[in-house]
Design a protein around this motif. Structure first.
Motif, PDB file in Angstrom:
ATOM      1  N   UNK A 134      13.401   7.030 -21.373  1.00 12.42           N
ATOM      2  CA  UNK A 134      12.001   7.416 -21.210  1.00 12.42           C
ATOM      3  C   UNK A 134      11.808   8.317 -19.989  1.00 12.42           C
ATOM      4  N   UNK A 135      12.466   7.941 -18.903  1.00 14.86           N
ATOM      5  CA  UNK A 135      12.366   8.763 -17.691  1.00 14.86           C
ATOM      6  C   UNK A 135      12.906  10.167 -17.946  1.00 14.86           C
ATOM      7  N   UNK A 136      14.018  10.244 -18.682  1.00 14.40           N
ATOM      8  CA  UNK A 136      14.593  11.558 -19.002  1.00 14.40           C
ATOM      9  C   UNK A 136      13.615  12.380 -19.833  1.00 14.40           C
ATOM     10  N   UNK A 185       5.467   3.503 -13.288  1.00 12.98           N
ATOM     11  CA  UNK A 185       6.241   4.728 -13.121  1.00 12.98           C
ATOM     12  C   UNK A 185       5.602   5.885 -13.882  1.00 12.98           C
ATOM     13  N   UNK A 186       5.109   5.584 -15.111  1.00 10.91           N
ATOM     14  CA  UNK A 186       4.453   6.647 -15.883  1.00 10.91           C
ATOM     15  C   UNK A 186       3.188   7.124 -15.187  1.00 10.91           C
ATOM     16  N   UNK A 187       2.453   6.192 -14.588  1.00  6.85           N
ATOM     17  CA  UNK A 187       1.248   6.573 -13.851  1.00  6.85           C
ATOM     18  C   UNK A 187       1.597   7.481 -12.678  1.00  6.85           C
ATOM     19  N   UNK A 188       2.666   7.120 -11.957  1.00  9.59           N
ATOM     20  CA  UNK A 188       3.093   7.957 -10.833  1.00  9.59           C
ATOM     21  C   UNK A 188       3.532   9.335 -11.316  1.00  9.59           C
ATOM     22  N   UNK A 189       4.265   9.338 -12.452  1.00  9.27           N
ATOM     23  CA  UNK A 189       4.693  10.633 -12.991  1.00  9.27           C
ATOM     24  C   UNK A 189       3.493  11.477 -13.404  1.00  9.27           C
ATOM     25  N   UNK A 190       2.491  10.813 -14.005  1.00  6.34           N
ATOM     26  CA  UNK A 190       1.289  11.544 -14.386  1.00  6.34           C
ATOM     27  C   UNK A 190       0.572  12.129 -13.182  1.00  6.34           C
ATOM     28  N   UNK A 250       2.003  12.930 -10.335  1.00  7.60           N
ATOM     29  CA  UNK A 250       2.810  14.054  -9.850  1.00  7.60           C
ATOM     30  C   UNK A 250       2.598  15.290 -10.710  1.00  7.60           C
ATOM     31  N   UNK A 251       2.535  15.098 -12.044  1.00  3.23           N
ATOM     32  CA  UNK A 251       2.313  16.240 -12.924  1.00  3.23           C
ATOM     33  C   UNK A 251       0.961  16.876 -12.665  1.00  3.23           C
ATOM     34  N   UNK A 252      -0.068  16.040 -12.416  1.00  2.22           N
ATOM     35  CA  UNK A 252      -1.394  16.563 -12.103  1.00  2.22           C
ATOM     36  C   UNK A 252      -1.365  17.357 -10.805  1.00  2.22           C
ATOM     37  N   UNK A 253      -0.680  16.812  -9.795  1.00  2.00           N
ATOM     38  CA  UNK A 253      -0.575  17.538  -8.529  1.00  2.00           C
ATOM     39  C   UNK A 253       0.169  18.847  -8.711  1.00  2.00           C
ATOM     40  N   UNK A 254       1.227  18.825  -9.526  1.00  2.00           N
ATOM     41  CA  UNK A 254       1.986  20.043  -9.776  1.00  2.00           C
ATOM     42  C   UNK A 254       1.129  21.071 -10.517  1.00  2.00           C
ATOM     43  N   UNK A 255       0.332  20.601 -11.481  1.00  2.00           N
ATOM     44  CA  UNK A 255      -0.564  21.510 -12.205  1.00  2.00           C
ATOM     45  C   UNK A 255      -1.592  22.120 -11.264  1.00  2.00           C
ATOM     46  N   UNK A 256      -2.119  21.304 -10.353  1.00  2.00           N
ATOM     47  CA  UNK A 256      -3.066  21.821  -9.370  1.00  2.00           C
ATOM     48  C   UNK A 256      -2.405  22.863  -8.475  1.00  2.00           C
ATOM     49  N   UNK A 257      -1.147  22.591  -8.081  1.00  2.00           N
ATOM     50  CA  UNK A 257      -0.435  23.562  -7.249  1.00  2.00           C
ATOM     51  C   UNK A 257      -0.236  24.889  -7.979  1.00  2.00           C
TER      52      UNK A 257
END
Length: 227
Positions: free
Chosen positions: A41-43, A135-140, A142-149
């Motif tokens: 799942x992480x992969x 972990x999925x929440x944290x990944x989400x 991070x993805x949101x922060x990356x999208x904002x960046x």
């Protein structure tokens, strides 16, 4: 810095190929079948993030292709279609593998024995699922922060492009004004030269007339003396 009209397209395409190669290794590698449960799942979550990045690269390629000369644009359209096809293929493959993982989880959870409700977390599998959800929440996040960046970077790039376009427009307007001024100066100089040429011709006519008159007078004087 390479100022060729295809430089940015080539750069985005190179980044896209790097993402696609990494994604292909994770989705198509033989050892991917050895991953189980949360590891797989992480992969797949990482692959999903990388596909988003690759999708962003394709969007940038679509923007940059508009500035490529028509004489060579067909070749870059072909490369763009190939990139889109690769991206779509891996998105479908990711969807299939996610379904396989979900089916495996469902079959695995149905095989677990019934547990007592005295334990608020249930079995170790329940704890693992809770940790996986965190972990999925944290990944989400991070993805949101990356999208904002990425959005902020895109906004900054857009502002820089607008500033460059405004500067170029001012330079063009200044050059046009200078050309108009130079054209007016050339017209004035041409008119002045024409006036000087006409004046010169007038002076030549007057001088020739005076010379003729003097010659006639001298001739009359000589004729009167001899007669």
């Amino acid at each position: 810095m390479n100022n060729a009209p295809t430089a940015l397209f080539d750069s985005y395409e190179q980044d896209f190929q790097q993402f696609i190669q990494t994604i292909g290794k994770k989705l198509e590698a033989d050892d991917s079948n050895n991953e189980r449960g949360d590891e797989r799942k992480a992969t797949l979550r990482r692959v999903d993030m990388e596909l988003d990045e690759a999708d962003e690269m394709v969007s940038q390629m679509e923007i940059e292709i508009q500035g490529i000369p028509q004489s060579i644009r067909a070749e870059y359209h072909t490369r763009l279609r190939t990139a889109k096809a690769d991206l779509l293929r891996y998105k479908k493959l990711l969807k299939v593998q996610r379904a396989q993982v979900a089916r495996s989880d469902l079959l695995g959870s149905s095989a677990q024995p019934f547990t007592s409700s005295d334990d608020p977390y249930g079995t170790n599998s329940d704890r693992a699922r809770l940790l996986a959800g965190t972990s999925r929440l944290e990944d989400g996040t991070k993805r949101l922060q990356e999208s904002q960046r990425i959005a902020l970077e895109t906004e900054d790039q857009g502002a820089d492009i607008l500033m460059n376009l405004r500067t170029q427009r001012e330079q063009i307007e200044h050059a046009r004004t200078t050309l108009q001024t130079a054209d007016s100066s050339v017209d004035r100089a041409t008119n002045t030269l024409k006036k000087m040429i006409r004046q010169m011709y007038k002076q030549r006519v007057v001088t020739a007339a005076i010379i003729i008159i003097l010659v006639l007078l001298i001739g009359l004087i000589l004729w009167s003396k001899f007669t």
